[in-house]
Write a protein that holds these residues in place. Structure first.
Motif, PDB file in Angstrom:
ATOM      1  N   TYR A  12     -19.063  18.799 -17.456  1.00 31.68           N
ATOM      2  CA  TYR A  12     -18.387  17.753 -16.694  1.00 31.68           C
ATOM      3  C   TYR A  12     -16.896  17.691 -17.034  1.00 31.68           C
ATOM      4  O   TYR A  12     -16.072  17.349 -16.174  1.00 31.68           O
ATOM      5  CB  TYR A  12     -19.047  16.393 -16.929  1.00 31.68           C
ATOM      6  N   SER A  13     -16.526  18.026 -18.260  1.00 32.51           N
ATOM      7  CA  SER A  13     -15.100  18.107 -18.601  1.00 32.51           C
ATOM      8  C   SER A  13     -14.423  19.195 -17.776  1.00 32.51           C
ATOM      9  O   SER A  13     -13.306  19.007 -17.266  1.00 32.51           O
ATOM     10  CB  SER A  13     -14.929  18.399 -20.101  1.00 32.51           C
ATOM     11  N   LEU A  14     -15.107  20.332 -17.616  1.00 36.32           N
ATOM     12  CA  LEU A  14     -14.555  21.414 -16.792  1.00 36.32           C
ATOM     13  C   LEU A  14     -14.470  20.993 -15.333  1.00 36.32           C
ATOM     14  O   LEU A  14     -13.490  21.309 -14.646  1.00 36.32           O
ATOM     15  CB  LEU A  14     -15.424  22.664 -16.933  1.00 36.32           C
ATOM     16  N   ALA A  15     -15.484  20.280 -14.857  1.00 38.38           N
ATOM     17  CA  ALA A  15     -15.466  19.810 -13.467  1.00 38.38           C
ATOM     18  C   ALA A  15     -14.288  18.871 -13.228  1.00 38.38           C
ATOM     19  O   ALA A  15     -13.617  18.943 -12.190  1.00 38.38           O
ATOM     20  CB  ALA A  15     -16.781  19.115 -13.136  1.00 38.38           C
ATOM     21  N   MET A  16     -14.030  17.990 -14.190  1.00 39.13           N
ATOM     22  CA  MET A  16     -12.882  17.083 -14.045  1.00 39.13           C
ATOM     23  C   MET A  16     -11.564  17.847 -14.089  1.00 39.13           C
ATOM     24  O   MET A  16     -10.625  17.522 -13.360  1.00 39.13           O
ATOM     25  CB  MET A  16     -12.930  16.005 -15.136  1.00 39.13           C
ATOM     26  N   CYS A  17     -11.490  18.877 -14.949  1.00 47.77           N
ATOM     27  CA  CYS A  17     -10.287  19.722 -14.969  1.00 47.77           C
ATOM     28  C   CYS A  17     -10.025  20.322 -13.596  1.00 47.77           C
ATOM     29  O   CYS A  17      -8.883  20.338 -13.105  1.00 47.77           O
ATOM     30  CB  CYS A  17     -10.450  20.846 -15.985  1.00 47.77           C
ATOM     31  N   LEU A  18     -11.081  20.817 -12.961  1.00 44.75           N
ATOM     32  CA  LEU A  18     -10.941  21.431 -11.642  1.00 44.75           C
ATOM     33  C   LEU A  18     -10.538  20.399 -10.598  1.00 44.75           C
ATOM     34  O   LEU A  18      -9.701  20.668  -9.725  1.00 44.75           O
ATOM     35  CB  LEU A  18     -12.237  22.118 -11.258  1.00 44.75           C
ATOM     36  N   LYS A  19     -11.123  19.216 -10.657  1.00 50.98           N
ATOM     37  CA  LYS A  19     -10.745  18.147  -9.726  1.00 50.98           C
ATOM     38  C   LYS A  19      -9.274  17.789  -9.875  1.00 50.98           C
ATOM     39  O   LYS A  19      -8.576  17.519  -8.877  1.00 50.98           O
ATOM     40  CB  LYS A  19     -11.614  16.914  -9.975  1.00 50.98           C
ATOM     41  N   GLU A  20      -8.803  17.781 -11.121  1.00 56.57           N
ATOM     42  CA  GLU A  20      -7.403  17.426 -11.373  1.00 56.57           C
ATOM     43  C   GLU A  20      -6.443  18.469 -10.827  1.00 56.57           C
ATOM     44  O   GLU A  20      -5.256  18.193 -10.657  1.00 56.57           O
ATOM     45  CB  GLU A  20      -7.182  17.246 -12.881  1.00 56.57           C
ATOM     46  N   MET A  21      -6.921  19.674 -10.537  1.00 53.41           N
ATOM     47  CA  MET A  21      -6.063  20.718  -9.973  1.00 53.41           C
ATOM     48  C   MET A  21      -5.793  20.514  -8.491  1.00 53.41           C
ATOM     49  O   MET A  21      -4.932  21.164  -7.914  1.00 53.41           O
ATOM     50  CB  MET A  21      -6.687  22.105 -10.217  1.00 53.41           C
ATOM     51  N   GLY A  22      -6.555  19.644  -7.864  1.00 52.04           N
ATOM     52  CA  GLY A  22      -6.276  19.217  -6.503  1.00 52.04           C
ATOM     53  C   GLY A  22      -6.156  20.333  -5.493  1.00 52.04           C
ATOM     54  O   GLY A  22      -7.052  21.157  -5.328  1.00 52.04           O
ATOM     55  N   ALA A  23      -5.004  20.393  -4.823  1.00 49.00           N
ATOM     56  CA  ALA A  23      -4.800  21.335  -3.726  1.00 49.00           C
ATOM     57  C   ALA A  23      -4.908  22.791  -4.158  1.00 49.00           C
ATOM     58  O   ALA A  23      -5.227  23.662  -3.346  1.00 49.00           O
ATOM     59  CB  ALA A  23      -3.432  21.089  -3.081  1.00 49.00           C
ATOM     60  N   ALA A  24      -4.672  23.069  -5.437  1.00 46.42           N
ATOM     61  CA  ALA A  24      -4.701  24.455  -5.912  1.00 46.42           C
ATOM     62  C   ALA A  24      -6.073  25.083  -5.736  1.00 46.42           C
ATOM     63  O   ALA A  24      -6.194  26.304  -5.567  1.00 46.42           O
ATOM     64  CB  ALA A  24      -4.280  24.519  -7.375  1.00 46.42           C
ATOM     65  N   VAL A  25      -7.134  24.265  -5.782  1.00 47.67           N
ATOM     66  CA  VAL A  25      -8.495  24.796  -5.617  1.00 47.67           C
ATOM     67  C   VAL A  25      -9.150  24.283  -4.337  1.00 47.67           C
ATOM     68  O   VAL A  25     -10.347  24.443  -4.151  1.00 47.67           O
ATOM     69  CB  VAL A  25      -9.370  24.458  -6.843  1.00 47.67           C
ATOM     70  N   SER A  26      -8.374  23.688  -3.465  1.00 46.09           N
ATOM     71  CA  SER A  26      -8.925  23.211  -2.200  1.00 46.09           C
ATOM     72  C   SER A  26      -9.461  24.386  -1.387  1.00 46.09           C
ATOM     73  O   SER A  26      -8.791  25.400  -1.208  1.00 46.09           O
ATOM     74  CB  SER A  26      -7.843  22.481  -1.397  1.00 46.09           C
TER      75      SER A  26
END
Length: 293
Positions: A116-130
């Motif tokens: 879940y920490s990794l999932a939050m990291c990815l969410k925080e990247m926003g448009a970069a991983v859209s």
């Protein structure tokens, strides 16, 4: 606990979980199994062992889970998550730009704080991983801890350990005295029971593998075997993240350390444990559900 009972438990734990206890760790077994002994209605550990010898598979499972359940918390050790944000993901975004997908495996997912920490990291990247297809697989030997991970429910004490307050407010909702991580974050993580001593080739290939703070409990032969099989489960240009007290040095040449990136490794050229080359982007079995970010 008698010496024969201790030797029986040592061998059983080594065979079933890889846990390698030295001769002076009797106190550890007693401290972890006494609660189970009382809960099961036995008078002492000797009676529990006799029941196991009589063929109680349920009790054997409970004993293994009691001995292998380890502490974890959100963003544990910080450095691996800095590597994920600053080194791993920029490279993955570059080399996977065409297919826009990433597979991550937390090989000792425990109660879920790491995936879940990794999932939050990815969410925080926003448009970069859209628009990217993201799969996070959390596996563990213990079904009990996997069930807790699936629920995403944590105590006040658990969310205070390592989790920044801004992420708690952003990605959790309070339920009485407990906190539950939001459904969209939970949907990013799939769960599967897995024993690292067994074959895991059916999982397919991953871009990133977090295998932290579990190999320290194994002997060198078991570590070498696991590293060899991890090498076949990772893309040739992927990343392996180990715990601070873990290393591949002296155990395998299938991975090489990244300079100035403690705990971060990459496959050594295109060699895997069998000596064959691996093709990037080869067909991979899909999990039952996929969450896009």
């Amino acid at each position: 606990m008698t010496p024969p009972d201790y030797e029986y438990l040592r061998k059983m734990l080594k065979d079933l979980s890889g846990l390698d206890l030295s001769a002076d760790k009797q106190y550890l077994i007693e401290s972890r199994l006494l609660p189970l002994t009382r809960k099961s209605g036995f008078s002492d550990l000797g009676e529990l062992v006799q029941k196991m010898k009589a063929g109680s598979s349920t009790l054997v499972t409970q004993v293994v889970e009691a001995m292998t359940t380890n502490e974890t918390f959100f963003f544990r050790d910080k450095l691996p998550f800095e590597h994920f944000r600053d080194t791993i993901m920029p490279e993955i975004l570059r080399v996977r730009a065409a297919r826009k997908s990433i597979r991550i495996w937390c090989a000792a997912g425990s109660t879920g704080q790491e995936p879940y920490s990794l999932a939050m990291c990815l969410k925080e990247m926003g448009a970069a991983v859209s628009g990217w297809r993201i799969e996070i697989l959390a596996t563990d030997l213990s079904q009990e801890v996997l069930e807790k991970s699936k629920s995403g429910i944590y105590s006040q004490f658990e969310v205070q350990r390592g989790l920044p307050i801004q992420l708690l407010v952003k990605y959790f909702k309070q339920i009485g005295e407990l906190w539950q991580i939001n459904a969209d974050i939970r949907a990013m993580v799939q769960h599967r029971q897995l024993n690292l001593l067994h074959d895991f080739s059916t999982l397919g290939a991953f871009d990133v593998i977090f295998c932290r703070n579990v190999l320290i409990y194994f002997d060198q032969e078991t570590k070498t075997s696991i590293f060899g099989r991890l090498a076949t489960a990772i893309e040739p240009d992927g990343f392996l993240v180990l715990g601070a007290a873990e290393t591949v040095v002296g155990l395998t040449d299938t991975f090489k350390a990244l300079p100035d990136r403690r705990g971060l490794y990459r496959p050594n050229a295109t060699r895997n444990a069998t000596g064959r080359t691996t093709t990037v982007g080869a067909a991979m079995p899909k999990l039952t559900a996929i969450a896009g970010v």
